[in-house]
Design a protein around this motif. Structure first.
Motif, PDB file in Angstrom:
ATOM      1  N   GLY A 201     -22.170  25.156  58.275  1.00 49.72           N
ATOM      2  CA  GLY A 201     -22.532  25.483  59.645  1.00 49.72           C
ATOM      3  C   GLY A 201     -23.065  26.901  59.778  1.00 49.72           C
ATOM      4  N   ARG A 202     -22.449  27.841  59.086  1.00 46.84           N
ATOM      5  CA  ARG A 202     -22.912  29.230  59.164  1.00 46.84           C
ATOM      6  C   ARG A 202     -24.303  29.385  58.571  1.00 46.84           C
ATOM      7  NH1 ARG A 202     -17.481  29.924  57.737  1.00 46.84           N
ATOM      8  NH2 ARG A 202     -18.006  30.197  55.519  1.00 46.84           N
ATOM      9  N   MET A 204     -26.647  27.043  58.360  1.00 43.59           N
ATOM     10  CA  MET A 204     -27.626  26.361  59.202  1.00 43.59           C
ATOM     11  C   MET A 204     -27.973  27.167  60.448  1.00 43.59           C
ATOM     12  SD  MET A 204     -28.549  23.671  57.654  1.00 43.59           S
ATOM     13  CE  MET A 204     -28.057  22.488  56.407  1.00 43.59           C
ATOM     14  N   THR A 205     -27.048  27.965  60.947  1.00 42.24           N
ATOM     15  CA  THR A 205     -27.284  28.710  62.189  1.00 42.24           C
ATOM     16  C   THR A 205     -27.676  30.154  61.945  1.00 42.24           C
ATOM     17  OG1 THR A 205     -24.900  29.213  62.321  1.00 42.24           O
ATOM     18  CG2 THR A 205     -25.693  27.259  63.496  1.00 42.24           C
ATOM     19  N   ASP A 206     -27.723  30.594  60.717  1.00 45.09           N
ATOM     20  CA  ASP A 206     -28.090  31.983  60.408  1.00 45.09           C
ATOM     21  C   ASP A 206     -29.603  32.131  60.488  1.00 45.09           C
ATOM     22  OD1 ASP A 206     -28.332  34.562  59.503  1.00 45.09           O
ATOM     23  OD2 ASP A 206     -26.918  34.323  57.849  1.00 45.09           O
TER      24      ASP A 206
END
Length: 210
Positions: A201-202, A204-206
């Motif tokens: 998740g981190r 993909m959203t960075d």
């Protein structure tokens, strides 16, 4: 009727708004620079990437695979030309293929326990996804001879590890590509085991891209 019509038209217009209410909103973008949301990243040139690659290879030749992996992950290349980013991707993959299967999890756990361990594994996950994307796109490029270099082409035979895919008789380019993807997926599995699904998740959203 004409008075009613004129009154209705005047109320439908937005000319009455003479105050910029956005300037009064403390959360408005007018009250703080948007650049603060994306801190500047250090710039890397092609030469910088090659110098870093040389330093990491020296660690590998000295038998310090852990130091080489740490150095590669602690110096991700974000703000750089595509060639510099590709060079560092090659460096990361070269380090990964020098690490044996039974050494993967203990090494990842050791890195994860450091102060910046979570960030380091997030960086590794970014390069795994980048390598997977390059490998997938490389399947089509085999038919034309064009396209970017893929991890399958970047990997070379090593004395240790499980990803000795290059230079062996009987292995076609398609087999090499499949083996390269298998190597990256193996590392992906180990990273998730150590860092958890939150790592995905981190990444993909960075907004930072390697």
């Amino acid at each position: 009727m004409s008075i009613i019509r004129e009154h209705t038209e005047s109320t439908l217009t937005d000319a009455w708004r003479t105050i910029n209410i956005d300037a009064l909103d403390p959360d408005s973008s007018q009250n703080f620079p948007l650049s603060t949301l994306h801190p500047p990243q250090p710039e890397f040139s092609d030469q910088d990437a090659r110098n870093l690659q040389s330093q990491i290879r020296q660690l590998l030749h000295a038998g310090d695979a852990e130091g080489a992996l740490r150095s590669a992950l602690e110096n991700p290349i974000y703000n750089a030309p595509d060639l510099a980013k590709e060079t560092h991707l090659q460096t990361v993959i070269e380090v990964l293929q020098r690490i044996k299967v039974n050494e993967m999890t203990p090494l990842l756990q050791k890195i994860y326990q450091d102060d910046r361990g979570s960030e380091s594994l997030d960086v590794l996950m970014k390069y795994l996804y980048k390598g997977m994307a390059a490998t997938s796109s490389g399947v089509a490029s085999h038919h034309t001879g064009n396209g970017p270099r893929t991890p399958a082409k970047l990997m070379t035979p090593q004395a240790t590890g499980f990803s000795q895919i290059g230079g062996r008789p009987g292995i076609t380019s398609g087999d090499s590509t499949g083996t390269a993807m298998s190597v990256l997926l193996s590392w992906h599995e180990k990273v998730v085991d150590v860092a958890g699904l939150g790592c995905i998740g981190r990444v993909m959203t960075d907004f930072r891209r390697v």
